[in-house]
Scaffold this motif. Structure first.
Motif, PDB file in Angstrom:
ATOM      1  N   MET A  94      48.053 -52.545   5.482  1.00 27.73           N
ATOM      2  CA  MET A  94      48.402 -53.513   4.443  1.00 27.73           C
ATOM      3  C   MET A  94      47.395 -54.653   4.436  1.00 27.73           C
ATOM      4  O   MET A  94      46.734 -54.920   5.442  1.00 27.73           O
ATOM      5  CB  MET A  94      49.802 -54.086   4.692  1.00 27.73           C
ATOM      6  N   ASP A  95      47.314 -55.347   3.301  1.00 32.12           N
ATOM      7  CA  ASP A  95      46.498 -56.557   3.295  1.00 32.12           C
ATOM      8  C   ASP A  95      47.267 -57.655   4.030  1.00 32.12           C
ATOM      9  O   ASP A  95      48.497 -57.578   4.161  1.00 32.12           O
ATOM     10  CB  ASP A  95      46.145 -56.990   1.869  1.00 32.12           C
ATOM     11  N   PRO A  96      46.584 -58.681   4.554  1.00 30.78           N
ATOM     12  CA  PRO A  96      47.232 -59.687   5.410  1.00 30.78           C
ATOM     13  C   PRO A  96      48.451 -60.354   4.784  1.00 30.78           C
ATOM     14  O   PRO A  96      49.460 -60.560   5.465  1.00 30.78           O
ATOM     15  CB  PRO A  96      46.108 -60.703   5.655  1.00 30.78           C
ATOM     16  N   GLU A  97      48.381 -60.681   3.505  1.00 36.63           N
ATOM     17  CA  GLU A  97      49.503 -61.367   2.869  1.00 36.63           C
ATOM     18  C   GLU A  97      50.740 -60.472   2.811  1.00 36.63           C
ATOM     19  O   GLU A  97      51.849 -60.904   3.128  1.00 36.63           O
ATOM     20  CB  GLU A  97      49.102 -61.803   1.459  1.00 36.63           C
ATOM     21  N   ALA A  98      50.545 -59.211   2.425  1.00 37.62           N
ATOM     22  CA  ALA A  98      51.671 -58.273   2.359  1.00 37.62           C
ATOM     23  C   ALA A  98      52.225 -57.989   3.751  1.00 37.62           C
ATOM     24  O   ALA A  98      53.437 -57.864   3.939  1.00 37.62           O
ATOM     25  CB  ALA A  98      51.230 -56.975   1.695  1.00 37.62           C
ATOM     26  N   ARG A  99      51.310 -57.901   4.728  1.00 35.73           N
ATOM     27  CA  ARG A  99      51.737 -57.645   6.112  1.00 35.73           C
ATOM     28  C   ARG A  99      52.611 -58.782   6.624  1.00 35.73           C
ATOM     29  O   ARG A  99      53.667 -58.555   7.225  1.00 35.73           O
ATOM     30  CB  ARG A  99      50.502 -57.471   6.994  1.00 35.73           C
ATOM     31  N   LEU A 100      52.198 -60.017   6.369  1.00 32.58           N
ATOM     32  CA  LEU A 100      52.963 -61.168   6.826  1.00 32.58           C
ATOM     33  C   LEU A 100      54.324 -61.226   6.149  1.00 32.58           C
ATOM     34  O   LEU A 100      55.345 -61.501   6.791  1.00 32.58           O
ATOM     35  CB  LEU A 100      52.184 -62.459   6.557  1.00 32.58           C
ATOM     36  N   MET A 101      54.359 -60.927   4.856  1.00 37.17           N
ATOM     37  CA  MET A 101      55.629 -60.948   4.128  1.00 37.17           C
ATOM     38  C   MET A 101      56.582 -59.897   4.669  1.00 37.17           C
ATOM     39  O   MET A 101      57.780 -60.150   4.841  1.00 37.17           O
ATOM     40  CB  MET A 101      55.374 -60.718   2.635  1.00 37.17           C
ATOM     41  N   GLU A 102      56.047 -58.714   4.963  1.00 33.59           N
ATOM     42  CA  GLU A 102      56.885 -57.635   5.505  1.00 33.59           C
ATOM     43  C   GLU A 102      57.469 -58.044   6.854  1.00 33.59           C
ATOM     44  O   GLU A 102      58.657 -57.833   7.124  1.00 33.59           O
ATOM     45  CB  GLU A 102      56.055 -56.363   5.649  1.00 33.59           C
ATOM     46  N   LEU A 103      56.654 -58.642   7.703  1.00 31.19           N
ATOM     47  CA  LEU A 103      57.129 -59.085   9.013  1.00 31.19           C
ATOM     48  C   LEU A 103      58.185 -60.171   8.888  1.00 31.19           C
ATOM     49  O   LEU A 103      59.195 -60.167   9.590  1.00 31.19           O
ATOM     50  CB  LEU A 103      55.955 -59.595   9.848  1.00 31.19           C
TER      51      LEU A 103
END
Length: 271
Positions: free
Chosen positions: A185-194
């Motif tokens: 995932m791109d960093p923004e999507a990864r952070l949102m998922e977490l």
């Protein structure tokens, strides 16, 4: 078992969650089987099938896993106002929580091949983001209905399996799969998922995440989230890093790198 759907729905609504779960475990499969048989014999619509499943949490999806019909109870369970509000929602990719999506894809694949699945422990997320533990059954649907699979869920009574105290043992296989998904995932999507994960899932994934990504994840957390996460898994991360350093005779610089996201320093003493 033989009550009209409207009265059965009323009866279920008067039960406690534990009573509902027990009742559905005992007679849910029979109710679903009779409804599917009737639909096939009379070539009835999906809407009629959902009506005959009164009191049951049921979703019909296409072969992509998107909801094409559901019962009012299923919509209410996930905090949607009406079944119509769930139409088009990706049941696997959005409503199922990340650790359970691979399992969901496998269940859907089996349904498309005509193979049912039963008593699969899974996890979903309500519209407001609250986690739910559910037990799912899937059944194949006739092609002419416009659906590929029927999903029937009941709340999982065995919630103690996911207590944080031994979550590492329970969640480790899912956590490894999640790490692979998050890395792509791109960093923004990864952070949102977490951030949207329940605590037990987030800490499990962070436990097995590569140090650079774990550092990135910690930097995106609030101080309260950082503190909670480090309290739960900080000692395990440190223990694993020290074990790896000792086994491989790695440098202190490498040790610091493997402690990504952890506040750690080294002190020396002189005689």
């Amino acid at each position: 078992m033989f009550m009209p759907p409207a009265l059965r729905t009323e009866a279920f609504h008067g039960m406690t969650p534990a009573q509902q779960s027990t009742t559905l475990t005992l007679i849910g499969p029979q109710i679903v089987q009779r409804a599917l048989q009737e639909q096939g014999d009379r070539q009835l619509s999906l809407d009629f099938l959902m009506m005959t499943l009164g009191g049951i949490n049921a979703w019909a999806t296409d072969d992509a896993g998107d909801v094409v019909a559901c019962t009012p109870d299923a919509a209410e369970l996930l905090e949607y106002d009406t079944p119509e509000k769930m139409i088009g929602r990706p049941l696997i990719k959005k409503i199922m929580r990340l650790p359970y999506r691979k399992q969901g894809e496998e269940m859907l694949g089996d349904a498309v091949k005509g193979q049912p699945r039963a008593d699969e422990h899974s996890g979903m997320r309500t519209k407001s983001g609250d986690p739910l533990q559910v037990v799912l059954d899937t059944a194949p649907m006739e092609a002419q209905t416009g659906a590929a699979a029927l999903w029937v869920g009941r709340l999982d009574k065995d919630l103690q399996r996911f207590d944080t105290g031994h979550v590492m043992d329970v969640m480790e296989p899912w956590a490894h799969d999640c790490c692979v998904t998050l890395e792509n995932m791109d960093p923004e999507a990864r952070l949102m998922e977490l951030q949207n994960m329940p605590v037990e899932e987030r800490v499990s994934v962070l436990m097995f995440m590569p140090p650079a990504l774990r550092t990135e994840a910690f930097h995106g957390m609030t101080p309260a989230q950082q503190s909670t996460t480090l309290t739960l898994i900080g000692p395990q991360i440190v223990q694993r890093a020290l074990q790896e350093q000792g086994d491989r005779q790695l440098s202190l610089d490498f040790l610091m790198m493997t402690l990504g996201g952890i506040n750690a320093c080294l002190l020396y003493t002189s005689d």
